[in-house]
Scaffold this motif. Sequence first.
Motif, short mmCIF file in Angstrom:
data_model
loop_
_atom_site.label_atom_id
_atom_site.label_comp_id
_atom_site.label_asym_id
_atom_site.label_seq_id
_atom_site.Cartn_x
_atom_site.Cartn_y
_atom_site.Cartn_z
N VAL A 1 0.84 -1.19 0.00
CA VAL A 1 0.00 0.00 0.00
C VAL A 1 0.88 1.25 0.00
N ASP A 2 0.27 2.41 -0.17
CA ASP A 2 1.02 3.66 -0.12
C ASP A 2 0.40 4.59 0.92
N ALA A 3 1.03 5.76 1.09
CA ALA A 3 0.56 6.69 2.12
C ALA A 3 -0.86 7.17 1.85
N CYS A 4 -1.23 7.34 0.58
CA CYS A 4 -2.57 7.81 0.25
C CYS A 4 -3.62 6.78 0.65
N ALA A 5 -3.36 5.51 0.36
CA ALA A 5 -4.32 4.46 0.72
C ALA A 5 -4.48 4.37 2.23
N VAL A 6 -3.38 4.49 2.95
CA VAL A 6 -3.46 4.43 4.41
C VAL A 6 -4.19 5.66 4.96
N SER A 7 -3.94 6.83 4.38
CA SER A 7 -4.67 8.03 4.79
C SER A 7 -6.17 7.85 4.56
N ASP A 8 -6.54 7.29 3.41
CA ASP A 8 -7.96 7.03 3.13
C ASP A 8 -8.54 6.05 4.14
N THR B 1 -11.67 6.49 6.74
CA THR B 1 -12.79 5.55 6.85
C THR B 1 -13.06 5.18 8.30
N LEU B 2 -11.98 5.02 9.07
CA LEU B 2 -12.10 4.58 10.46
C LEU B 2 -12.19 5.73 11.45
N GLY B 3 -12.11 6.96 10.95
CA GLY B 3 -12.19 8.12 11.84
C GLY B 3 -10.99 8.29 12.74
N LEU B 4 -9.81 7.90 12.23
CA LEU B 4 -8.59 7.98 13.02
C LEU B 4 -7.66 9.06 12.49
N PRO B 5 -6.91 9.74 13.38
CA PRO B 5 -5.86 10.65 12.93
C PRO B 5 -4.63 9.85 12.53
N GLY B 6 -3.64 10.52 11.95
CA GLY B 6 -2.41 9.82 11.62
C GLY B 6 -1.54 10.50 10.60
N VAL B 7 -2.09 11.43 9.82
CA VAL B 7 -1.30 12.10 8.79
C VAL B 7 -0.50 13.24 9.42
N SER C 1 4.02 11.28 -1.14
CA SER C 1 2.80 12.00 -0.78
C SER C 1 2.78 12.46 0.67
N GLY C 2 3.68 11.91 1.50
CA GLY C 2 3.71 12.35 2.88
C GLY C 2 3.96 11.22 3.87
N VAL C 3 3.71 11.54 5.14
CA VAL C 3 4.01 10.64 6.26
C VAL C 3 2.71 10.32 7.00
N VAL C 4 2.45 9.03 7.21
CA VAL C 4 1.22 8.59 7.87
C VAL C 4 1.55 7.55 8.93
N PHE C 5 1.03 7.76 10.14
CA PHE C 5 1.25 6.84 11.25
C PHE C 5 0.00 5.98 11.49
N ILE C 6 0.22 4.75 11.93
CA ILE C 6 -0.85 3.80 12.22
C ILE C 6 -0.70 3.32 13.65
N PRO C 7 -1.71 3.48 14.50
CA PRO C 7 -1.61 2.96 15.87
C PRO C 7 -1.38 1.46 15.86
N ALA C 8 -0.49 0.99 16.71
CA ALA C 8 -0.14 -0.44 16.72
C ALA C 8 -1.35 -1.32 16.96
N ASP C 9 -2.27 -0.88 17.82
CA ASP C 9 -3.41 -1.74 18.15
C ASP C 9 -4.51 -1.70 17.10
N ARG C 10 -4.34 -0.87 16.06
CA ARG C 10 -5.32 -0.81 14.98
C ARG C 10 -4.72 -1.21 13.63
N GLY C 11 -3.49 -1.75 13.68
CA GLY C 11 -2.76 -2.02 12.45
C GLY C 11 -3.50 -2.89 11.46
N ALA C 12 -4.01 -4.04 11.92
CA ALA C 12 -4.70 -4.96 11.01
C ALA C 12 -5.95 -4.33 10.44
#
Length: 218
Positions: free
Chosen positions: A11-18, A22-28, A166-177
């Motif tokens: 995947v890429d940063a854009c897909a993860v941002s999208d 969808t999940l209502g999470l911050p990260g960008v 496209s940028g930097v996006v973080f994913i919380p460890a407990d929501r990774g899957a």
Amino acid sequence: MSDIIARLQAVDACAVSDALDTLGLPGVALGLERLSTQKPVRGRVTTVRLVPAGRAAPSGRHLGTAAVEASGAGDVIVVDHGGRNDVSGWGGNLSLAAAQRGVEGVIVDGACRDLDESRDLDLPVFARGAVPITARGRVVEQDWNIPVTISGVEVHPGDYVIADGSGVVFIPADRGAEVLDAAEAVVERERQMAEQIRQGVPISQVMGAKYETMLEKA
């Protein structure tokens, strides 16, 4: 390599941002750019927090060294430099040591220096910019492997990050899957749309009314 890191490769940063939308999470993390190589960065976060000299007791080690020595393949060093662009929060010898340990890349919420050296090492560095001014006497490491804030995003050790053009996006460890499930769905929908465009379907049809709501949860 963990399952999450392996899935991040597709995947890429854009897909993860999208997916986060969808999940209502911050990260960008806004305002960070890749400055050395063109390589994307995907991996598990090791954190460092820097503060102005005099604001914290000296740790007795140079900033970033503990994080480098604790990191390796699959790890990304993430430096909370408070967004400062007037002094470097990362330099060439740190890049050399990180590259030797197989670190995937470095992300600095602030300025860095010695970019030519990082480029020669093929080590991806993302930051707010470059500056030649040394951290010595100006910045100290307050701590490492602790929660930090990167461009307004709370980041914890062990979280995941993806960074590309496209940028930097973080994913919380407990929501990774969960995030990766959503990101992979986005990638597949975008792949199908691109195939339609290649087949000659008018873009107005491909990106019709459903496109605006494609991120809404069912």
